[in-house]
Motif scaffolding. Structure first.
Motif, PDB file in Angstrom:
ATOM      1  N   THR A  96       5.979  -5.528  -2.903  1.00  0.00           N
ATOM      2  CA  THR A  96       4.668  -4.914  -3.202  1.00  0.00           C
ATOM      3  C   THR A  96       4.378  -3.657  -2.370  1.00  0.00           C
ATOM      4  O   THR A  96       3.836  -2.688  -2.884  1.00  0.00           O
ATOM      5  CB  THR A  96       3.522  -5.924  -3.025  1.00  0.00           C
ATOM      6  OG1 THR A  96       3.593  -6.472  -1.720  1.00  0.00           O
ATOM      7  CG2 THR A  96       3.575  -7.021  -4.050  1.00  0.00           C
ATOM      8  N   VAL A 108      -6.099  -2.159  -4.219  1.00  0.00           N
ATOM      9  CA  VAL A 108      -5.897  -2.999  -5.398  1.00  0.00           C
ATOM     10  C   VAL A 108      -6.750  -2.493  -6.578  1.00  0.00           C
ATOM     11  O   VAL A 108      -6.240  -2.336  -7.691  1.00  0.00           O
ATOM     12  CB  VAL A 108      -6.238  -4.472  -5.090  1.00  0.00           C
ATOM     13  CG1 VAL A 108      -5.956  -5.343  -6.288  1.00  0.00           C
ATOM     14  CG2 VAL A 108      -5.457  -4.942  -3.897  1.00  0.00           C
ATOM     15  N   PHE A 247       0.277 -15.165  -2.980  1.00  0.00           N
ATOM     16  CA  PHE A 247      -0.186 -14.512  -4.210  1.00  0.00           C
ATOM     17  C   PHE A 247      -1.594 -13.927  -4.095  1.00  0.00           C
ATOM     18  O   PHE A 247      -2.029 -13.213  -4.991  1.00  0.00           O
ATOM     19  CB  PHE A 247      -0.098 -15.486  -5.395  1.00  0.00           C
ATOM     20  CG  PHE A 247       1.328 -15.871  -5.696  1.00  0.00           C
ATOM     21  CD1 PHE A 247       2.331 -14.911  -5.690  1.00  0.00           C
ATOM     22  CD2 PHE A 247       1.674 -17.177  -5.963  1.00  0.00           C
ATOM     23  CE1 PHE A 247       3.646 -15.252  -5.948  1.00  0.00           C
ATOM     24  CE2 PHE A 247       2.986 -17.536  -6.223  1.00  0.00           C
ATOM     25  CZ  PHE A 247       3.978 -16.566  -6.214  1.00  0.00           C
ATOM     26  N   SER A 248      -2.325 -14.266  -3.037  1.00  0.00           N
ATOM     27  CA  SER A 248      -3.653 -13.635  -2.915  1.00  0.00           C
ATOM     28  C   SER A 248      -3.564 -12.411  -2.013  1.00  0.00           C
ATOM     29  O   SER A 248      -4.288 -11.447  -2.192  1.00  0.00           O
ATOM     30  CB  SER A 248      -4.671 -14.619  -2.353  1.00  0.00           C
ATOM     31  OG  SER A 248      -4.392 -14.866  -1.003  1.00  0.00           O
ATOM     32  N   GLN A 249      -2.663 -12.476  -1.030  1.00  0.00           N
ATOM     33  CA  GLN A 249      -2.586 -11.384  -0.062  1.00  0.00           C
ATOM     34  C   GLN A 249      -1.402 -10.439  -0.312  1.00  0.00           C
ATOM     35  O   GLN A 249      -1.182  -9.514   0.454  1.00  0.00           O
ATOM     36  CB  GLN A 249      -2.461 -11.964   1.358  1.00  0.00           C
ATOM     37  CG  GLN A 249      -3.569 -12.925   1.732  1.00  0.00           C
ATOM     38  CD  GLN A 249      -4.903 -12.228   1.841  1.00  0.00           C
ATOM     39  OE1 GLN A 249      -5.147 -11.429   2.709  1.00  0.00           O
ATOM     40  NE2 GLN A 249      -5.783 -12.502   0.889  1.00  0.00           N
ATOM     41  N   GLY A 250      -0.643 -10.722  -1.380  1.00  0.00           N
ATOM     42  CA  GLY A 250       0.541  -9.912  -1.687  1.00  0.00           C
ATOM     43  C   GLY A 250       0.216  -8.444  -1.866  1.00  0.00           C
ATOM     44  O   GLY A 250       1.058  -7.580  -1.642  1.00  0.00           O
ATOM     45  N   ILE A 251      -1.008  -8.167  -2.334  1.00  0.00           N
ATOM     46  CA  ILE A 251      -1.415  -6.759  -2.456  1.00  0.00           C
ATOM     47  C   ILE A 251      -2.696  -6.599  -1.658  1.00  0.00           C
ATOM     48  O   ILE A 251      -3.725  -6.176  -2.167  1.00  0.00           O
ATOM     49  CB  ILE A 251      -1.618  -6.344  -3.925  1.00  0.00           C
ATOM     50  CG1 ILE A 251      -0.426  -6.807  -4.753  1.00  0.00           C
ATOM     51  CG2 ILE A 251      -1.747  -4.839  -4.043  1.00  0.00           C
ATOM     52  CD1 ILE A 251      -0.471  -6.365  -6.177  1.00  0.00           C
ATOM     53  N   ASN A 252      -2.619  -6.960  -0.382  1.00  0.00           N
ATOM     54  CA  ASN A 252      -3.793  -6.911   0.498  1.00  0.00           C
ATOM     55  C   ASN A 252      -3.925  -5.511   1.094  1.00  0.00           C
ATOM     56  O   ASN A 252      -2.950  -4.932   1.569  1.00  0.00           O
ATOM     57  CB  ASN A 252      -3.578  -7.965   1.591  1.00  0.00           C
ATOM     58  CG  ASN A 252      -4.629  -7.924   2.664  1.00  0.00           C
ATOM     59  OD1 ASN A 252      -5.071  -6.869   3.086  1.00  0.00           O
ATOM     60  ND2 ASN A 252      -5.028  -9.084   3.108  1.00  0.00           N
ATOM     61  N   PHE A 405      -2.978 -10.901  -8.412  1.00  0.00           N
ATOM     62  CA  PHE A 405      -1.602 -10.517  -8.100  1.00  0.00           C
ATOM     63  C   PHE A 405      -0.747 -10.509  -9.363  1.00  0.00           C
ATOM     64  O   PHE A 405      -0.019  -9.550  -9.642  1.00  0.00           O
ATOM     65  CB  PHE A 405      -1.020 -11.502  -7.066  1.00  0.00           C
ATOM     66  CG  PHE A 405       0.440 -11.293  -6.779  1.00  0.00           C
ATOM     67  CD1 PHE A 405       0.835 -10.387  -5.816  1.00  0.00           C
ATOM     68  CD2 PHE A 405       1.425 -11.981  -7.489  1.00  0.00           C
ATOM     69  CE1 PHE A 405       2.182 -10.171  -5.558  1.00  0.00           C
ATOM     70  CE2 PHE A 405       2.766 -11.779  -7.232  1.00  0.00           C
ATOM     71  CZ  PHE A 405       3.146 -10.871  -6.258  1.00  0.00           C
ATOM     72  N   TRP A 406      -0.851 -11.574 -10.155  1.00  0.00           N
ATOM     73  CA  TRP A 406       0.012 -11.690 -11.335  1.00  0.00           C
ATOM     74  C   TRP A 406      -0.344 -10.686 -12.420  1.00  0.00           C
ATOM     75  O   TRP A 406       0.541 -10.186 -13.126  1.00  0.00           O
ATOM     76  CB  TRP A 406      -0.007 -13.129 -11.873  1.00  0.00           C
ATOM     77  CG  TRP A 406       0.795 -14.000 -10.975  1.00  0.00           C
ATOM     78  CD1 TRP A 406       0.336 -14.846 -10.013  1.00  0.00           C
ATOM     79  CD2 TRP A 406       2.224 -14.059 -10.887  1.00  0.00           C
ATOM     80  NE1 TRP A 406       1.377 -15.428  -9.343  1.00  0.00           N
ATOM     81  CE2 TRP A 406       2.548 -14.971  -9.870  1.00  0.00           C
ATOM     82  CE3 TRP A 406       3.260 -13.432 -11.584  1.00  0.00           C
ATOM     83  CZ2 TRP A 406       3.864 -15.268  -9.526  1.00  0.00           C
ATOM     84  CZ3 TRP A 406       4.572 -13.730 -11.236  1.00  0.00           C
ATOM     85  CH2 TRP A 406       4.860 -14.642 -10.219  1.00  0.00           C
TER      86      TRP A 406
END
Lengths: 495, 48
Positions: A96, A108, A247-252, A405-406
């Motif tokens: 990411t 995001v 999956f919540s912080q993958g694009i933090n 994320f998804w």
């Protein structure tokens, strides 16, 4: 009340806030003459700086007080909150972070706007504001716990004082300082925690942790000494936390920032080998301290929330206890500042200015923002008084961001359909609400299944089926727009 | 709940609680890094 430690902690806060403030003022004054250099330097960070920033920016209340508290119930398996962050860093540094850097974006909502348009961006921004507010309530509880350990007050009273302290911190420290303060505090906190683990051993029988191991073994709870726990703990906590965190912080935003400033993609990939162990091993010290607190009757009597911090205050040399608690408090106050400012900014800019007062001046907006921060802090103080378990609450909050994320992954690599994206987000959030507020889990005999599993399953089902059935543009990375964007960036870099 | 998953380090004879948790965690972190690196390498190679 430990007056000496309390005074030392307050002095640390004042000195560090003023010190970082003065340093930043001096630094920005000297950079007026070489602004261009500064802008270039912003994209030229070397491996060690990127690695340390990545590893330490995500350390907060959950990593410290959350692990202390949960190790009381799950034992060493509580370290999976840290291990989940190692997997998160692998994801960020090898995928990411590289994607976001390639796209030339930083947030995001910007990515969602690019992929699906404004409506999706608005929906996600509102949900993120709610999640951030939820984290604010946990930070308020964290300040309450630290104050309670030093004063002997109840956590609820500590949270009231904590919220007032937090508001003062936002007003006096200001946002520019918060990032740097976080980094300085995280370094002090990390070193302090290592020293605390060593000094703590000297206070235990035999000068080591054997008595702690003996306590759990003799009571038939030897699973609490293993980081893998039992199969039930592994399924419900370790895997559930991993899904929620990754999956919540993958694009933090906090993790994307250092990636954007890195020298190259190779720098980000190399930084992983320092960042991941640094972040993951933090949990070892937190878990050992949490496990130890339960074995000492005078601290065990205080309960899981304050036992470990009170033990540190009483067992460590005063200078170390003061340093450690001061860095805990400062790290939590920094996060308090960020988590109160983010929803206040969204309310002021997106709702107050956009919907009610398009002609609002800067002064009007600053006033509304200050009032919003105070209202949010008061509500957070009230919610904090219910004292939800920190890690369970944070995993629940994270589960709301799993579909985001998804939706981004689908849009980048597969298909861009805003109808499917919005449907996926809403379906996952409805499922999460049903799983949280109705007796559906009990009716399905799945009460142990964490929320993150449910949001992940619904996201994948609706997202995959929806994208197979609906029409839409191809994934962004395959599109001509993406190649045009890369060419523009290359041309701009050449200039 | 009492059935414990055996941590590999205990089989090596390291008994101190702190070191047991420390080494188990370090081994797990390095394993995660290795798997992540291999997966990323394979994906990168395939995409080229």
């Amino acid at each position: 009340m430990k007056t000496g430690i309390l005074i030392a902690v307050l002095i640390y806060e004042v000195v560090i806030i003023l010190g970082v403030g003065l340093w930043l003022a001096k630094r920005s004054a000297s950079q007026v003459h070489k602004e261009g250099d500064f802008a270039l330097a912003g994209r030229n960070l070397p491996v060690p700086v990127v690695a340390i920033t990545l590893a330490l920016t995500v350390l907060g209340t959950a990593h410290i007080l959350g692990i202390f508290e949960l190790s009381w119930f799950l034992g060493a398996a509580a370290i999976w909150f840290s291990i989940a962050h190692v997997i998160l860093l692998v994801m960020v540094c090898l995928s990411t972070g590289l994607w976001v850097r390639r796209l030339g974006l930083t947030t995001v909502p910007e990515i969602l706007d690019l992929l699906y348009g404004r409506i999706t961006r608005l929906i996600v921004s509102c949900t993120m504001a709610g999640v951030v507010f939820g984290i604010l309530t946990l930070e308020t509880q964290g300040i309450g716990i630290i104050i309670s350990s030093m004063t002997g007050w109840s956590i609820r009273n500590g949270a009231v004082v904590g919220a007032i302290l937090g508001i003062c911190y936002v007003v006096f420290a200001g946002m520019k300082e918060v990032g740097w303060l976080n980094l300085v505090n995280a370094i002090v906190m990390y070193l302090g925690l290592i020293l605390a683990t060593i000094f703590l051993a000297f206070r235990l029988p035999g000068g080591n942790y054997d008595s702690v191991a003996e306590y759990y073994t003799s009571s038939g709870n030897d699973f609490m000494l293993s980081i893998y726990g039992t199969p039930e703990i592994f399924f419900a906590f370790a895997l559930g936390t991993t899904i929620a965190v990754v999956f919540s912080q993958g694009i933090n935003q906090m993790l994307m920032q250092p990636c954007m400033s890195a020298e190259s993609e190779k720098t980000i990939r190399r930084a992983l080998w320092i960042a991941a162990p640094l972040n993951g091993m933090f949990g070892v010290f937190a878990v050992v301290i949490g496990l130890t607190a339960k074995t000492v009757p005078e601290f065990a009597a205080l309960g899981p929330k304050v036992a470990a911090t009170t033990m540190l205050v009483n067992y460590l040399p005063p200078w170390l206890a003061a340093l450690l608690l001061a860095s805990f408090l400062a790290a939590i106050l920094s996060t308090f500042a960020m988590t109160s400012l983010a929803p206040a900014t969204i309310f002021t800019v997106d709702i107050y200015k956009n919907l009610y007062r398009p002609k609002a001046t800067e002064a009007d907006m600053a006033r509304v923002m200050r009032i919003t921060i105070i209202i949010l802090a008061v509500i957070a103080m009230t919610v904090a008084a219910f004292l939800p378990p920190i890690l369970a609450a944070i995993n629940w909050l994270f589960s709301w961001l799993v579909p985001v994320f998804w939706v981004v992954v689908f849009g980048l690599f597969w298909k861009r359909s805003s109808t499917v994206a919005v449907s996926t987000l809403i379906a996952a959030w409805i499922a999460n609400s049903a799983w949280s507020f109705t007796s559906l889990p009990q009716a399905l005999n799945m009460a142990d299944v964490p929320n993150a599993y449910v949001t992940l399953a619904v996201t994948l089902a609706v997202g995959v089926i929806g994208n197979l059935m609906a029409s839409g543009s191809g994934g962004f990375f395959k599109a001509a727009e993406y190649r045009a964007r890369l060419n523009e960036q290359a041309a701009a870099a050449a200039d | 709940m009492n059935k414990r998953l055996q941590p590999p380090i205990n089989q090596l004879g390291v008994e101190t609680m702190f070191w047991s948790i420390f080494v188990d965690s370090l081994a797990l972190i390095l394993a995660i890094l290795a798997v992540g690196w291999v997966v990323a390498y394979l994906i990168h190679r395939r995409s080229r």
